[in-house]
Design a protein around this motif. Structure first.
Motif, PDB file in Angstrom:
ATOM      1  N   GLN A 129       0.819  -1.210   0.000  1.00 52.58           N
ATOM      2  CA  GLN A 129       0.000   0.000   0.000  1.00 52.58           C
ATOM      3  C   GLN A 129       0.861   1.271   0.000  1.00 52.58           C
ATOM      4  N   ILE A 130       1.933   1.223  -0.793  1.00 49.21           N
ATOM      5  CA  ILE A 130       2.839   2.362  -0.881  1.00 49.21           C
ATOM      6  C   ILE A 130       2.190   3.431  -1.753  1.00 49.21           C
ATOM      7  N   GLN A 131       1.989   4.593  -1.164  1.00 51.96           N
ATOM      8  CA  GLN A 131       1.392   5.715  -1.890  1.00 51.96           C
ATOM      9  C   GLN A 131       2.347   6.885  -2.003  1.00 51.96           C
ATOM     10  N   GLY A 132       3.447   6.837  -1.268  1.00 51.59           N
ATOM     11  CA  GLY A 132       4.451   7.888  -1.304  1.00 51.59           C
ATOM     12  C   GLY A 132       5.788   7.301  -0.903  1.00 51.59           C
ATOM     13  N   ILE A 133       6.848   7.848  -1.459  1.00 49.00           N
ATOM     14  CA  ILE A 133       8.190   7.391  -1.119  1.00 49.00           C
ATOM     15  C   ILE A 133       9.037   8.599  -0.750  1.00 49.00           C
ATOM     16  N   PRO A 134      10.054   8.407   0.077  1.00 47.00           N
ATOM     17  CA  PRO A 134      10.565   7.146   0.600  1.00 47.00           C
ATOM     18  C   PRO A 134       9.603   6.537   1.615  1.00 47.00           C
ATOM     19  N   ASN A 135       9.658   5.232   1.701  1.00 52.46           N
ATOM     20  CA  ASN A 135       8.815   4.496   2.637  1.00 52.46           C
ATOM     21  C   ASN A 135       9.629   3.295   3.103  1.00 52.46           C
TER      22      ASN A 135
END
Length: 189
Positions: A129-135
């Protein structure tokens, strides 16, 4: 003058959007989603290959400016805790390309890098559920999520405790100096 104000507002909104979207999406204690990805040489790795070890996954892309800023800190964590058993995995969500390869080589990054493609629509980014990086995602030995969010939000003390390491003032100063060099004060957080 108005253009300058509009530009500043747009930059602020973009940064706010990235900060908001890089907060934790999966709950702590839930099982980390499995994935199989290849490194630069084409060798496949599955998350289950690392069962029994603590794992720090760093989601990034070569087009992500903040990812490039934080990557030396991820490398530092690898150098400090890798010998104790922390597996650091950089998951590039844009696929194998010359920019990603060059960044890894030019910055002498020594931890494992795996590649997915599709940016935020890549299968691994979607599973996490990555919606923004860095993560960053910190996973325990049973592959349960201990933390997911912005790399700055993982206190080094949390990682140190996993390996029964006591941080000294020297370690704290080293991390503080890193962020000061990057133009970020830890006191602001």
């Amino acid at each position: 003058m108005y253009l300058n104000i509009i530009l500043r507002v747009c930059v602020f909104l973009c940064i706010s959007f990235l900060q908001f979207n890089s907060t934790a999406q999966l709950s702590e204690g839930s099982m980390a989603p499995s994935f199989t990805l290849e490194d630069l040489s084409g060798k496949s790795y599955n998350l289950s290959d690392f069962k029994g070890k603590y794992v720090l996954i760093d989601f990034w892309a070569s087009w992500c400016g903040p990812c490039k800023v934080y990557s030396p800190e991820i490398q530092r964590l690898h150098e400090r805790y890798g010998p104790l058993g922390l597996e650091v995995i950089g998951v590039n969500i844009e696929g194998k390309n010359i920019k990603a390869r060059s960044f890894i080589e030019d910055n002498d990054m020594k931890f494992l890098f795996l590649f997915d493609k599709g940016d935020f629509e890549s299968p691994t980014a979607r599973k996490y559920q990555i919606q923004g990086i860095p993560n960053a995602v910190l996973i325990d030995k049973e592959q349960r999520i201990l933390f997911q969010g912005h790399p700055l939000d993982i206190p080094e003390e949390t990682i140190a405790e996993l390996f029964n390491v006591t941080l000294t003032n020297e370690h704290t100063q080293e991390a503080y100096d890193f962020w000061i060099r990057k133009g970020t004060s830890l006191d602001d957080n």
